[in-house]
Write a protein that holds these residues in place. Structure first.
Motif, PDB file in Angstrom:
ATOM      1  N   ASP A  60      15.980   8.715   8.202  1.00 45.93           N
ATOM      2  CA  ASP A  60      14.853   8.423   8.402  1.00 45.93           C
ATOM      3  C   ASP A  60      14.355   7.554   7.443  1.00 45.93           C
ATOM      4  O   ASP A  60      14.445   7.729   6.267  1.00 45.93           O
ATOM      5  CB  ASP A  60      13.815   9.892   8.233  1.00 45.93           C
ATOM      6  CG  ASP A  60      13.899  10.590   9.398  1.00 45.93           C
ATOM      7  OD1 ASP A  60      14.385   9.880  10.825  1.00 45.93           O
ATOM      8  OD2 ASP A  60      13.147  11.440   9.586  1.00 45.93           O
ATOM      9  N   SER A  80      10.807   5.610   5.738  1.00 43.07           N
ATOM     10  CA  SER A  80       9.321   5.981   5.607  1.00 43.07           C
ATOM     11  C   SER A  80       8.684   5.316   4.515  1.00 43.07           C
ATOM     12  O   SER A  80       9.152   4.395   3.693  1.00 43.07           O
ATOM     13  CB  SER A  80       9.459   7.624   5.014  1.00 43.07           C
ATOM     14  OG  SER A  80       9.743   7.606   3.793  1.00 43.07           O
ATOM     15  N   THR A  94       3.810  11.268  11.632  1.00 42.11           N
ATOM     16  CA  THR A  94       3.003  11.149  10.425  1.00 42.11           C
ATOM     17  C   THR A  94       2.593  12.479   9.812  1.00 42.11           C
ATOM     18  O   THR A  94       2.623  13.494  10.561  1.00 42.11           O
ATOM     19  CB  THR A  94       1.681  10.397  10.924  1.00 42.11           C
ATOM     20  OG1 THR A  94       1.003  11.366  11.922  1.00 42.11           O
ATOM     21  CG2 THR A  94       1.802   9.065  11.458  1.00 42.11           C
ATOM     22  N   ARG A 150       1.810   9.905   4.886  1.00 49.10           N
ATOM     23  CA  ARG A 150       3.499   9.514   4.905  1.00 49.10           C
ATOM     24  C   ARG A 150       3.632   9.175   6.543  1.00 49.10           C
ATOM     25  O   ARG A 150       3.457  10.002   7.305  1.00 49.10           O
ATOM     26  CB  ARG A 150       4.277  10.587   4.559  1.00 49.10           C
ATOM     27  CG  ARG A 150       5.815  10.614   4.763  1.00 49.10           C
ATOM     28  CD  ARG A 150       6.605  10.025   3.659  1.00 49.10           C
ATOM     29  NE  ARG A 150       6.090   9.757   2.299  1.00 49.10           N
ATOM     30  CZ  ARG A 150       6.689  10.464   1.365  1.00 49.10           C
ATOM     31  NH1 ARG A 150       7.588  11.428   1.575  1.00 49.10           N
ATOM     32  NH2 ARG A 150       6.259  10.384   0.062  1.00 49.10           N
ATOM     33  N   SER A 176       6.916   8.230   8.820  1.00 52.40           N
ATOM     34  CA  SER A 176       8.577   7.989   8.816  1.00 52.40           C
ATOM     35  C   SER A 176       8.928   8.031  10.283  1.00 52.40           C
ATOM     36  O   SER A 176       8.187   8.329  11.314  1.00 52.40           O
ATOM     37  CB  SER A 176       8.875   9.341   8.254  1.00 52.40           C
ATOM     38  OG  SER A 176       8.735  10.588   8.871  1.00 52.40           O
ATOM     39  N   SER A 177       9.995   7.433  10.214  1.00 45.86           N
ATOM     40  CA  SER A 177      10.821   7.012  11.536  1.00 45.86           C
ATOM     41  C   SER A 177      12.400   6.700  11.462  1.00 45.86           C
ATOM     42  O   SER A 177      12.710   6.477  10.181  1.00 45.86           O
ATOM     43  CB  SER A 177      10.080   5.972  12.440  1.00 45.86           C
ATOM     44  OG  SER A 177      10.867   5.536  13.533  1.00 45.86           O
ATOM     45  N   LEU A 216       8.386   1.068  11.911  1.00 46.96           N
ATOM     46  CA  LEU A 216       7.642   1.105  10.782  1.00 46.96           C
ATOM     47  C   LEU A 216       6.743  -0.160  10.591  1.00 46.96           C
ATOM     48  O   LEU A 216       5.804  -0.157  10.065  1.00 46.96           O
ATOM     49  CB  LEU A 216       8.439   1.628   9.710  1.00 46.96           C
ATOM     50  CG  LEU A 216       9.159   3.066   9.762  1.00 46.96           C
ATOM     51  CD1 LEU A 216       9.877   3.204   8.524  1.00 46.96           C
ATOM     52  CD2 LEU A 216       7.772   4.144   9.676  1.00 46.96           C
TER      53      LEU A 216
END
Length: 165
Positions: free
Chosen positions: A4, A6, A126, A134, A136-137, A143
């Motif tokens: 991930d 972020s 999120t 925060r 993240s993906s 992003l």
């Protein structure tokens, strides 16, 4: 296993740049012809997160705010940092105004940002963490899309992105 990526969405300003911008505005006001003989002042209070201005007329107060905004733009400070909702106070032939400085995301604004991101990018996760969100993906492209979407959104506060991972 996918890693991930972020980043954090925050609403902050650079205190050093804010000090530089207010000092430049104070120097310009001290040397301007239309402010000679007036006791016009600008004071940046870091602890209160506010800028206090004073002059002998309301028109001069507005001129000081305009000078301050021009210095903010030159220093790269977003104008949405200034909270101009403060009332003008008068007494002893002087007018005073306190301009608050917006810093941090409250829960309502963090929820709005969270909802906006989830509506446009359902694969992105999120999470609200205090005064930041925060995001993240697994995809860096998602992003970057979130960043451009939030920068283009018409919010009443300046957003910046920190803590890239």
């Amino acid at each position: 296993m996918a890693k991930d990526f972020s980043f954090d969405v925050v609403s902050e300003y650079d205190a050093a740049e804010m000090l530089n911008a207010t000092d430049q505005a104070a120097r310009e006001i001290a040397t301007r012809y239309d402010f000679t003989g007036t006791n016009a002042k600008i004071n940046y209070d870091r602890e209160k997160a506010a800028i206090e201005i004073s002059a002998n007329s309301e028109l001069k107060l507005e001129t000081i705010v305009d000078v301050l905004e021009s210095k903010f733009l030159k220093r790269g400070i977003d104008l949405r940092v200034l909270d101009k909702s403060g009332e003008v106070q008068s007494g002893n032939m002087m007018f005073r105004r306190t301009l608050g400085l917006r810093k941090g995301l409250d829960q309502d604004k963090a929820k709005k940002i969270n909802k906006r991101v989830r509506d446009k990018f359902p694969k992105v996760k999120t999470q609200i963490q205090g005064q930041e969100v925060r995001v993240s993906s697994t995809s860096k492209d998602d992003l970057q899309g979130v960043m451009t979407a939030l920068q283009g959104a018409e919010l009443d506060l300046p957003l910046s992105f920190t803590n890239y991972r």
